[in-house]
Design a protein around this motif. Structure first.
Motif, PDB file in Angstrom:
ATOM      1  N   ALA A 124     -34.424 -37.446  30.035  1.00 44.33           N
ATOM      2  CA  ALA A 124     -33.078 -37.558  30.295  1.00 44.33           C
ATOM      3  C   ALA A 124     -32.639 -37.278  28.741  1.00 44.33           C
ATOM      4  O   ALA A 124     -31.466 -36.833  28.322  1.00 44.33           O
ATOM      5  CB  ALA A 124     -32.661 -39.015  30.806  1.00 44.33           C
ATOM      6  N   ARG A 128     -30.233 -34.145  29.652  1.00 46.98           N
ATOM      7  CA  ARG A 128     -28.563 -34.203  30.105  1.00 46.98           C
ATOM      8  C   ARG A 128     -27.963 -33.753  29.092  1.00 46.98           C
ATOM      9  O   ARG A 128     -26.566 -33.604  29.358  1.00 46.98           O
ATOM     10  CB  ARG A 128     -28.666 -35.853  29.845  1.00 46.98           C
ATOM     11  CG  ARG A 128     -29.401 -36.410  31.248  1.00 46.98           C
ATOM     12  CD  ARG A 128     -28.754 -37.825  31.558  1.00 46.98           C
ATOM     13  NE  ARG A 128     -27.425 -37.654  32.339  1.00 46.98           N
ATOM     14  CZ  ARG A 128     -27.308 -37.319  33.601  1.00 46.98           C
ATOM     15  NH1 ARG A 128     -28.416 -37.377  34.563  1.00 46.98           N
ATOM     16  NH2 ARG A 128     -26.112 -37.351  34.148  1.00 46.98           N
ATOM     17  N   LEU A 131     -25.852 -30.668  30.654  1.00 43.76           N
ATOM     18  CA  LEU A 131     -24.562 -30.834  31.560  1.00 43.76           C
ATOM     19  C   LEU A 131     -23.357 -30.348  30.729  1.00 43.76           C
ATOM     20  O   LEU A 131     -22.763 -29.521  31.728  1.00 43.76           O
ATOM     21  CB  LEU A 131     -24.558 -32.171  31.877  1.00 43.76           C
ATOM     22  CG  LEU A 131     -25.426 -32.628  32.835  1.00 43.76           C
ATOM     23  CD1 LEU A 131     -25.391 -34.340  33.111  1.00 43.76           C
ATOM     24  CD2 LEU A 131     -25.969 -31.857  33.982  1.00 43.76           C
ATOM     25  N   GLU A 138     -21.049 -35.522  34.148  1.00 44.42           N
ATOM     26  CA  GLU A 138     -22.102 -36.456  33.808  1.00 44.42           C
ATOM     27  C   GLU A 138     -22.795 -37.073  35.138  1.00 44.42           C
ATOM     28  O   GLU A 138     -23.858 -37.374  35.106  1.00 44.42           O
ATOM     29  CB  GLU A 138     -21.682 -37.589  33.012  1.00 44.42           C
ATOM     30  CG  GLU A 138     -21.339 -37.260  31.557  1.00 44.42           C
ATOM     31  CD  GLU A 138     -22.521 -36.895  30.704  1.00 44.42           C
ATOM     32  OE1 GLU A 138     -23.520 -37.429  30.924  1.00 44.42           O
ATOM     33  OE2 GLU A 138     -22.536 -35.908  29.988  1.00 44.42           O
ATOM     34  N   THR A 144     -34.991 -36.463  36.275  1.00 44.64           N
ATOM     35  CA  THR A 144     -35.493 -36.232  35.073  1.00 44.64           C
ATOM     36  C   THR A 144     -37.133 -36.854  35.076  1.00 44.64           C
ATOM     37  O   THR A 144     -37.409 -37.743  35.863  1.00 44.64           O
ATOM     38  CB  THR A 144     -34.859 -36.522  33.552  1.00 44.64           C
ATOM     39  OG1 THR A 144     -34.750 -38.124  33.761  1.00 44.64           O
ATOM     40  CG2 THR A 144     -33.551 -35.857  33.767  1.00 44.64           C
TER      41      THR A 144
END
Length: 233
Positions: A124, A128, A131, A138, A144
């Motif tokens: 992550a 992330r 994104l 979010e 993940t």
């Protein structure tokens, strides 16, 4: 005398997307990050050898590395190597871009009500960050490495992704750029769709189980009808 047979409505298509090399153009940043991390331990490994393992989890990558080189690392060194890779990748994050058509593909699927999620071998902490560049909120569904016991080529990520969508993995199509994605898809019981945008060849992806291969997300977007995604009436 003929009888009309009533068949059940087929399930709507759903997609599970790999991330690196599938939605974002980050494969070579990962390659350079691994090379930098390895150099920190005095290990000089050819870039092509590293590239062939991108898509595996970091742990499996290190296992393959040790097997190929005959080196021995203790657990602390392995942990240090993975942390160094993550740090080196994040140093390059500003150079990572969405692949052509990725933003539009996800937006089109969403607009048509087609379920999708992201399932990546990345942790992550690094995954992330994608994104925002994909224009996604979010709370986008993303599985993940942190959330599963084993990563690709084990099926855990795609099984978890299907569960997140509330679907049977047999009715999902896995979209990925590496043979590891497609091997994991087969083990999950899902259809595999290959993209050439991660550097693997068409024949390699087809041998690993891809029933369709596209150049990149933009090519896939233009051919969604081949995957059973119909234009709403």
């Amino acid at each position: 005398m003929t009888t009309d047979l009533a068949y059940p409505e087929p399930p709507a298509p759903a997609f599970l997307f790999d991330l690196d090399g599938t939605l974002i153009d980050s494969v070579y940043q990962h390659v350079i990050a691994w090379r930098s991390a390895l150099a920190g331990l005095g290990i000089d490994l050819s870039v092509w050898r590293i590239h062939r393992r991108i898509g595996m989890s970091g742990g499996l990558f290190v296992t393959a590395l040790l097997r190929e080189t005959g080196l021995k690392l203790d657990q602390d060194q392995i942990d240090d190597l993975q942390r160094a890779h993550a740090a080196a990748y994040l140093e390059q994050i500003d150079s990572v871009r969405p692949l052509p058509g990725a933003v539009e593909l996800l937006a089109e699927l969403t607009a048509r009500g087609v379920p999708w999620a992201i399932a990546t071998s990345g942790y992550a902490a690094t995954a992330r960050s994608a994104l925002g560049m994909l224009g996604l909120p979010e709370d986008t569904l993303m599985v993940t490495r942190d959330r599963v016991r084993r990563a690709k080529p084990d099926p855990d990520l795609f099984l978890a992704g299907a569960s997140t969508l509330g679907i049977d993995p047999r009715y999902a199509m896995v979209v990925g750029d590496s043979v590891w994605d497609l091997l994991a898809a087969r083990r999950a019981g899902s259809l595999g769709v290959g993209l050439l945008s991660g550097g693997y060849g068409r024949e390699e992806l087809e041998r690993a189980g891809a029933f369709r291969v596209y150049a990149d997300p933009a090519d896939m977007l233009s051919r969604l009808d081949e995957l059973g995604v119909r234009t709403p009436l």
